[in-house]
Design a protein around this motif. Structure first.
Motif, PDB file in Angstrom:
ATOM      1  N   GLU A 117       0.815  -1.209   0.000  1.00 58.21           N
ATOM      2  CA  GLU A 117       0.000   0.000   0.000  1.00 58.21           C
ATOM      3  C   GLU A 117       0.858   1.272   0.000  1.00 58.21           C
ATOM      4  O   GLU A 117       0.465   2.280  -0.577  1.00 58.21           O
ATOM      5  CB  GLU A 117      -0.930  -0.004   1.230  1.00 58.21           C
ATOM      6  CG  GLU A 117      -1.934  -1.147   1.234  1.00 58.21           C
ATOM      7  CD  GLU A 117      -2.845  -1.101   0.019  1.00 58.21           C
ATOM      8  OE1 GLU A 117      -3.222   0.012  -0.408  1.00 58.21           O
ATOM      9  OE2 GLU A 117      -3.169  -2.184  -0.527  1.00 58.21           O
ATOM     10  N   THR A 118       1.993   1.221   0.631  1.00 55.38           N
ATOM     11  CA  THR A 118       2.834   2.429   0.719  1.00 55.38           C
ATOM     12  C   THR A 118       3.917   2.478  -0.349  1.00 55.38           C
ATOM     13  O   THR A 118       4.784   3.347  -0.301  1.00 55.38           O
ATOM     14  CB  THR A 118       3.505   2.491   2.107  1.00 55.38           C
ATOM     15  OG1 THR A 118       4.258   1.288   2.322  1.00 55.38           O
ATOM     16  CG2 THR A 118       2.459   2.647   3.197  1.00 55.38           C
ATOM     17  N   LEU A 119       3.875   1.541  -1.318  1.00 56.79           N
ATOM     18  CA  LEU A 119       4.872   1.517  -2.374  1.00 56.79           C
ATOM     19  C   LEU A 119       4.531   2.581  -3.420  1.00 56.79           C
ATOM     20  O   LEU A 119       3.932   2.301  -4.460  1.00 56.79           O
ATOM     21  CB  LEU A 119       4.946   0.129  -3.008  1.00 56.79           C
ATOM     22  CG  LEU A 119       6.067  -0.084  -4.053  1.00 56.79           C
ATOM     23  CD1 LEU A 119       7.427   0.270  -3.494  1.00 56.79           C
ATOM     24  CD2 LEU A 119       6.061  -1.521  -4.555  1.00 56.79           C
ATOM     25  N   GLU A 120       4.889   3.819  -3.111  1.00 58.86           N
ATOM     26  CA  GLU A 120       4.608   4.953  -3.980  1.00 58.86           C
ATOM     27  C   GLU A 120       5.837   5.860  -4.019  1.00 58.86           C
ATOM     28  O   GLU A 120       6.692   5.812  -3.135  1.00 58.86           O
ATOM     29  CB  GLU A 120       3.401   5.745  -3.478  1.00 58.86           C
ATOM     30  CG  GLU A 120       2.106   4.939  -3.446  1.00 58.86           C
ATOM     31  CD  GLU A 120       0.964   5.735  -2.830  1.00 58.86           C
ATOM     32  OE1 GLU A 120       1.217   6.887  -2.388  1.00 58.86           O
ATOM     33  OE2 GLU A 120      -0.152   5.206  -2.788  1.00 58.86           O
ATOM     34  N   ASN A 121       5.896   6.724  -5.042  1.00 57.58           N
ATOM     35  CA  ASN A 121       7.026   7.636  -5.169  1.00 57.58           C
ATOM     36  C   ASN A 121       7.157   8.554  -3.958  1.00 57.58           C
ATOM     37  O   ASN A 121       8.261   8.889  -3.537  1.00 57.58           O
ATOM     38  CB  ASN A 121       6.879   8.478  -6.441  1.00 57.58           C
ATOM     39  CG  ASN A 121       7.227   7.674  -7.684  1.00 57.58           C
ATOM     40  OD1 ASN A 121       7.990   6.718  -7.627  1.00 57.58           O
ATOM     41  ND2 ASN A 121       6.660   8.062  -8.819  1.00 57.58           N
TER      42      ASN A 121
END
Length: 612
Positions: A117-121
């Protein structure tokens, strides 16, 4: 792990290039938690005396030390007070293998955070920001300088200046921040991962550390996950530290060792940098600092354990040097300049770089007392610095003067991939061995060109046919311009680290004779090489299509061309009609010799009926 309360208090206080912090007594971030008292493992900076390979040949020493095996060292051994080998600059790549592939990075991120879920730029950028704030906060709390370097600044010079002033005896004493390209992940919709292209420039943090075994080392870490790093070490520093512990006295000038008290003892120390044991020593120094002093600012110890983040190491850049220490600096200068004059044309060197200093090397006696301070590289050195350099892809061979009395021959692998022997840390001894072999071939080539010779029987056998395998090939006629151009090309290629091919020879011949590839191509070069193989002038390297000249063959080729261009032609010039001519404004000794020989030969030619 650093004290996070202190880090948070200092996150807002960031200083620029001019806000230099005072140095503290301990720079290891783990010291706040572990509460360990760091012992002083360095002795006071007295003038001591060392040589890193145990091959230092001191005439006044009673111990028998093996001499250098290359032709150049043997040629001038009577002028030397000693010689030694040393692995110099070592650059290791540290990488987290799983984090450099999209799938592996996703698995690591799940182990770190528990989900995708937190795998973002945005989260990746927060990790980079947290790294920066923690470094600067810790540095402020412990009075460690953090300097933001601009493009073109020499970070090594800045670190050398701070090292001379710091009170830190073990641990972190300086952090330099600069921008450099590094791999960065780009996360798009639905958590798709791919690398940013082109590779962006990001902040890299160079942690300058004093280690009890290796002296001054640098660990350069990217602030973006997966946090690739480089570990930069110096073999001379390692040998100096080990010699102090062993009680061996030495004299060190800059990055050179000029005098030692126990050559045999130093042999055991220096051998550890080229033997199998070097793998463990390099791994130990990396593991000792990279997690507790560098990575801890990005991932605390619990996050490192939970996510299974572990570095692997590979060699990237390595330098291997052979240092010839002359008794008299003036003799070294004469030898080196003569070597350049004789080798520049045969090796087809385009430029010789000379940086003029402000002192003359001693002509008779060397100094009895030497300072052992750390030498800072400046634009105008103490003595003239002449660099004789050959490039071959990512490999470089150099010979240059170092200080007052040291002539250094150096082999540099700018990227160890060029050596074709593997890059993992386990291959380190093989990489060093290949660099040493490359250096010795270069020194042998220089010695053959410097002192050339041809036997009478070879001179008689050159025009006759010879046999290579089951094939009979023609002889060698030096009256033909093509064959002379081939010999000149072979001499120019003789110092190539990995030998040369027929294509290399053809390209050199075409460049010298202004012929097209259709007039002289690889097939023509292969036939000429076969004729030279029949005369034992060149040989094939193993079962490859590469060639190298034999030492006797290289001496013979050089002698043939020198005799023709430098002896026979000037002698025949004496048979030409006399014309009044001006001599050179600044005649060299060889010009005066030529004039005397021509005057004497005119009488000989007159008696033989050759005079015009």
């Amino acid at each position: 792990m650093p004290d996070l309360d202190l880090i948070k208090q200092g996150e807002q206080g960031v200083r620029d290039r001019h806000g230099r912090f005072a140095r503290g007594r301990s720079g290891n971030p783990a010291d706040r938690i572990l509460r360990r008292k760091v012992p002083t493992l360095f002795r006071s900076p007295n003038c001591e005396k060392v040589a890193p390979s145990g091959q230092f040949e001191i005439r006044r020493s009673s111990s028998s030390v093996p001499s250098m095996t290359d032709g150049l060292s043997t040629l001038y051994q009577d002028l030397l007070s000693g010689s030694y080998d040393c692995v110099d600059r070592i650059v290791l790549n540290a990488y987290f293998r799983m984090g450099h592939s999209p799938g592996g990075f996703r698995v690591w991120w799940r182990a770190l955070t528990g989900s995708d879920e937190t795998l973002e730029n945005a989260y990746l950028m927060r990790l980079a920001g947290r790294f920066s704030r923690r470094v600067r906060g810790y540095a402020k709390a412990h009075n460690i300088a953090v300097i933001d370097c601009s493009v073109g600044e020499r970070k090594h010079d800045i670190a050398t200046e701070y090292r001379s002033k710091t009170t830190v005896v073990q641990g972190l004493f300086l952090v330099l921040v600069g921008r450099a390209p590094a791999p960065v992940w780009d996360v798009s919709a639905k958590h798709h991962i791919e690398r940013k292209k082109p590779i962006p420039y990001v902040n890299h943090y160079s942690f300058h550390i004093l280690d009890p075994e290796w002296g001054h080392l640098t660990i350069k870490v990217s602030g973006h996950p997966p946090f690739p790093a480089q570990v930069i070490l110096n073999g001379h520093e390692y040998v100096a530290c080990q010699a102090r512990k062993a009680g061996i006295a030495f004299t060190k000038e800059g990055n050179c060792f000029t005098d030692i008290s126990d050559a045999a003892g130093l042999a055991k120390i220096a051998d550890t940098l080229s033997e199998q044991r070097a793998i463990g020593r390099l791994s130990q120094v990396c593991e000792r600092w990279i997690y507790t002093t560098c990575l801890c600012f990005a991932l605390d110890f619990e996050e490192q354990r939970r996510s299974g983040f572990r570095y692997q190491y590979s060699s990237y850049q390595i330098e291997y040097s052979r240092n010839l220490v002359f008794e008299v600096g003036g003799h070294m200068e004469q030898v080196f300049q003569a070597l350049i004059d004789r080798s520049r044309a045969p090796l087809d060197l385009k430029t010789i770089k000379t940086i003029v200093g402000y002192k003359h090397r001693p002509k008779i006696h060397r100094r009895t007392k030497r300072s052992a301070e750390w030498e800072v590289a400046v634009e105008r050195p103490t003595y003239d610095l002449t660099i004789f350099k050959l490039h071959c892809g990512k490999l470089t061979l150099k010979i240059y003067t170092k200080g007052e009395r040291v002539l250094r021959i150096e082999a540099v692998a700018h990227n160890t991939r060029e050596l074709n022997c593997g890059r993992s840390l386990e291959k380190f001894p093989e990489v060093v061995w290949r660099l040493k072999s490359m250096l010795e071939r270069f020194a042998d080539a220089l010695s053959c060109i410097d002192q050339c010779f041809i036997a009478d029987e070879l001179l008689e056998q050159l025009p006759t046919a010879s046999q290579v395998g089951k094939t009979i090939v023609g002889g060698i006629d030096l009256n033909k311009a093509r064959m002379r151009a081939v010999l000149e090309a072979l001499i120019a290629l003789s110092a190539s680290p990995n030998g040369f091919t027929a294509s290399h020879v053809a390209a050199r011949v075409c460049a010298r004779t202004k012929q097209s590839p259709s007039q002289y191509g690889p097939r023509h070069a292969a036939y000429d090489l076969k004729k030279l193989r029949g005369k034992d002038i060149v040989r094939r390297i193993g079962h490859t299509r590469r060639y190298e000249p034999l030492p006797t063959g290289l001496r013979a080729m050089t002698a043939l061309l020198v005799l023709r261009d430098k002896a026979i032609k000037p002698l025949l010039a004496a048979a030409q009609p006399l014309r009044p001519r001006r001599g050179p404004h600044n005649p060299k000794p060889i010009d005066r010799h030529y004039a005397a020989i021509q005057t004497a030969m005119r009488g000989v030619f007159h008696e033989l009926g050759l005079a015009a």
